[in-house]
Motif scaffolding. Structure first.
Motif, PDB file in Angstrom:
ATOM      1  N   ASP A  40       0.782  -1.409  -0.112  1.00  0.00           N
ATOM      2  CA  ASP A  40      -0.166  -0.050   0.532  1.00  0.00           C
ATOM      3  C   ASP A  40       0.740   1.572   0.343  1.00  0.00           C
ATOM      4  O   ASP A  40       1.277   1.326   0.778  1.00  0.00           O
ATOM      5  CB  ASP A  40      -0.904   0.195   1.207  1.00  0.00           C
ATOM      6  N   THR A  41       1.331   1.560  -0.968  1.00  0.00           N
ATOM      7  CA  THR A  41       2.470   2.572  -1.667  1.00  0.00           C
ATOM      8  C   THR A  41       1.398   4.073  -0.668  1.00  0.00           C
ATOM      9  O   THR A  41       3.015   4.703  -0.031  1.00  0.00           O
ATOM     10  CB  THR A  41       2.188   3.395  -2.674  1.00  0.00           C
ATOM     11  N   HIS A  42       0.890   4.358  -0.560  1.00  0.00           N
ATOM     12  CA  HIS A  42       0.186   5.860   0.096  1.00  0.00           C
ATOM     13  C   HIS A  42      -0.860   5.493   1.287  1.00  0.00           C
ATOM     14  O   HIS A  42      -1.919   5.409   0.849  1.00  0.00           O
ATOM     15  CB  HIS A  42      -0.845   6.790  -0.786  1.00  0.00           C
ATOM     16  N   GLY A  44      -1.751   6.368   3.999  1.00  0.00           N
ATOM     17  CA  GLY A  44      -2.511   7.141   5.638  1.00  0.00           C
ATOM     18  C   GLY A  44      -2.641   6.676   6.309  1.00  0.00           C
ATOM     19  O   GLY A  44      -1.607   6.241   6.518  1.00  0.00           O
ATOM     20  N   GLU A 118       4.643   5.675   3.719  1.00  0.00           N
ATOM     21  CA  GLU A 118       4.066   7.111   4.475  1.00  0.00           C
ATOM     22  C   GLU A 118       5.005   7.830   4.266  1.00  0.00           C
ATOM     23  O   GLU A 118       5.357   7.912   5.157  1.00  0.00           O
ATOM     24  CB  GLU A 118       2.396   6.342   5.273  1.00  0.00           C
ATOM     25  N   LEU A 119       4.468   9.354   3.999  1.00  0.00           N
ATOM     26  CA  LEU A 119       5.690  10.273   4.149  1.00  0.00           C
ATOM     27  C   LEU A 119       5.190  10.965   5.230  1.00  0.00           C
ATOM     28  O   LEU A 119       6.460  11.774   6.278  1.00  0.00           O
ATOM     29  CB  LEU A 119       6.176  10.572   3.068  1.00  0.00           C
ATOM     30  N   GLN A 141       8.986   6.158   3.730  1.00  0.00           N
ATOM     31  CA  GLN A 141       9.012   6.122   2.284  1.00  0.00           C
ATOM     32  C   GLN A 141       8.352   6.778   2.397  1.00  0.00           C
ATOM     33  O   GLN A 141       7.467   7.080   1.119  1.00  0.00           O
ATOM     34  CB  GLN A 141       9.810   4.552   1.779  1.00  0.00           C
ATOM     35  N   ASP A 163      -2.413   4.868  -4.654  1.00  0.00           N
ATOM     36  CA  ASP A 163      -3.562   6.017  -4.030  1.00  0.00           C
ATOM     37  C   ASP A 163      -2.849   7.469  -3.510  1.00  0.00           C
ATOM     38  O   ASP A 163      -3.133   7.519  -2.785  1.00  0.00           O
ATOM     39  CB  ASP A 163      -4.020   4.979  -2.680  1.00  0.00           C
ATOM     40  N   GLU A 171       2.588  14.994 -10.590  1.00  0.00           N
ATOM     41  CA  GLU A 171       1.902  13.550  -9.506  1.00  0.00           C
ATOM     42  C   GLU A 171       1.814  12.271 -11.131  1.00  0.00           C
ATOM     43  O   GLU A 171       1.446  10.759 -11.897  1.00  0.00           O
ATOM     44  CB  GLU A 171       1.710  13.014  -8.977  1.00  0.00           C
TER      45      GLU A 171
HETATM   46  C1  LIG Z   1      -5.211   9.138  -0.244  1.00  0.00           C
HETATM   47  S1  LIG Z   1      -4.638   9.174   1.338  1.00  0.00           S
HETATM   48  C2  LIG Z   1      -4.089   7.301   1.031  1.00  0.00           C
HETATM   49  C3  LIG Z   1      -5.249   6.436   1.396  1.00  0.00           C
HETATM   50  C4  LIG Z   1      -5.835   5.358   1.890  1.00  0.00           C
HETATM   51  N1  LIG Z   1      -5.097   4.231   0.830  1.00  0.00           N
HETATM   52  C5  LIG Z   1      -6.776   4.347   2.472  1.00  0.00           C
HETATM   53  O1  LIG Z   1      -7.534   4.390   1.463  1.00  0.00           O
HETATM   54  O2  LIG Z   1      -7.808   4.607   3.314  1.00  0.00           O
HETATM   55  C6  LIG Z   1      -2.939   9.407   0.502  1.00  0.00           C
HETATM   56  C7  LIG Z   1      -1.231   9.287   1.032  1.00  0.00           C
HETATM   57  O3  LIG Z   1      -0.648   9.505   0.349  1.00  0.00           O
HETATM   58  C8  LIG Z   1       0.472  10.084   1.357  1.00  0.00           C
HETATM   59  N2  LIG Z   1       1.820  10.909   0.379  1.00  0.00           N
HETATM   60  C9  LIG Z   1       1.169  11.447  -0.551  1.00  0.00           C
HETATM   61  N3  LIG Z   1       2.695  11.987  -0.609  1.00  0.00           N
HETATM   62  C10 LIG Z   1       3.544  10.781  -0.914  1.00  0.00           C
HETATM   63  C11 LIG Z   1       4.651   9.707  -1.204  1.00  0.00           C
HETATM   64  N4  LIG Z   1       5.505  10.044  -1.998  1.00  0.00           N
HETATM   65  N5  LIG Z   1       5.076   8.707  -0.425  1.00  0.00           N
HETATM   66  C12 LIG Z   1       4.538   7.997   0.135  1.00  0.00           C
HETATM   67  N6  LIG Z   1       3.011   8.611   0.815  1.00  0.00           N
HETATM   68  C13 LIG Z   1       2.941  10.241   0.287  1.00  0.00           C
HETATM   69  C14 LIG Z   1      -0.486  11.386   1.824  1.00  0.00           C
HETATM   70  O4  LIG Z   1       0.248  11.899   3.177  1.00  0.00           O
HETATM   71  C15 LIG Z   1      -1.885  10.418   2.395  1.00  0.00           C
HETATM   72  O5  LIG Z   1      -1.485   9.838   3.590  1.00  0.00           O
END
Ligand SMILES: C[S@@+](CC[C@H](N)C(=O)[O-])C[C@H]1O[C@@H](n2cnc3c(N)ncnc32)[C@H](O)[C@@H]1O
Length: 272
Positions: A40-42, A44, A118-119, A141, A163, A171
């Motif tokens: 899960d790359t993003h 949250g 998560e960043l 990361q 996500d 992006e």
């Molecule tokens: C749309 S939310 C994720 C929601 C989650 N996937 C869910 O469905 O519950 C996007 C997340 O990505 C993080 N984010 C943004 N840019 C990022 C990056 N380059 N690397 C890692 N995380 C990142 C943000 O801080 C945010 O928490």
């Protein structure tokens, strides 16, 4: 960077679309006993509270998860998603809303691997708290670079959910080349990329570039009805590479139920 927090958008119609699709993909992976890896790359923060000030500032959940009667009986995947929500709420309280990693936690089996990136420092702290008792890998990361360096997993089966928050306009342009690289490294992995459909349709160049990649793919777009005023986001999109058999049909049936629940059958869902 770092102005986005998903708590403002948790439980929106787009989250329900994305999370039902995620559930279907993981259920399919569970059909075989062999373990798999879920990236899960993003991530949250993992778990959201819909009674929070932030969630109520936008009230997006009121047009999404809160607009579906949780006791409606459905035969599609939407019904199983609502059952999953009930299970989570029994543990975390009636206003809890599980984000993608918390949904995966309910579905993954003991031998499967969950890798979260998560960043945002605040989101990361919440994420670590959400999973403090779980065997989960959490990395501070960059989403795409971090994930690409970790694939393919040794088990060679699995799913990557991408996500992004699309806070940074670049992006959109970066996504197709980054996915191309990831798919070169792991051409049998399932990759699901979410994108918002805004009135200005800023996703279209990205979508064309993704469609041009030489890999099996489908696109699912769930559109709210035109009549809903004040919605900046008018639809929710997903590109899924290497989608499993019957995924499109099962998602379409669930989205038909979602359109009935939210819009009395209005709006639309296309997949293919
Ligand atoms: C749309 S939310 C994720 C929601 C989650 N996937 C869910 O469905 O519950 C996007 C997340 O990505 C993080 N984010 C943004 N840019 C990022 C990056 N380059 N690397 C890692 N995380 C990142 C943000 O801080 C945010 O928490």
């Amino acid at each position: 960077m770092f102005s986005y927090q998903h708590i403002y958008h948790a439980g929106s119609f787009a989250d329900v679309h994305k999370h039902v699709a995620l559930m279907l993909l993981l259920e399919k992976l569970n059909e075989k006993p062999k373990p798999y890896a879920y990236f899960d790359t993003h991530a949250g923060r993992g778990m959201y509270d819909l009674s929070s000030r932030e969630a109520n500032k936008t009230g997006e959940y009121k047009h999404g998860i809160a607009a579906i009667g949780v006791d409606v009986k459905l035969t599609s995947a939407l019904g199983r998603y609502l059952d999953l929500l009930k299970t989570v709420r029994a543990k975390y309280g009636e206003t809890a809303y599980p984000g993608s990693p918390a949904i995966a936690r309910e579905i993954l089996r003991p031998g499967d691997r969950m890798v979260l990136s998560e960043l945002h420092p605040g989101e990361l702290t919440h994420l670590r708290e959400t999973f403090e008792h779980d065997r989960v890998e959490i990395h501070r990361q960059d989403a795409m670079n971090g994930m690409t360096a970790m694939i393919p997993p040794s088990v060679r089966r699995g799913l990557v959910l991408i996500d992004p928050s699309y806070e940074v306009k670049t992006e959109y342009a970066e996504m197709a080349p980054k996915l191309a690289k990831a798919l070169r490294r792991w051409d049998s992995g399932i990759f699901a990329l979410w994108y918002p459909i805004l009135k200005d349709a800023r996703h279209t160049d990205m979508l064309s570039a993704l469609k041009a990649l030489p890999h099996d793919k489908l696109v699912s777009e769930f559109m709210a009805p035109d009549s809903i005023e004040g919605h900046r986001m008018i639809g929710s999109g997903l590109v899924v590479f290497n989608a499993p058999w019957k995924f499109a049909e099962n998602l379409d049936a669930a989205m038909k139920d979602l359109r009935t629940a939210l819009y009395a059958g209005g709006g639309s869902h296309t997949v293919g």
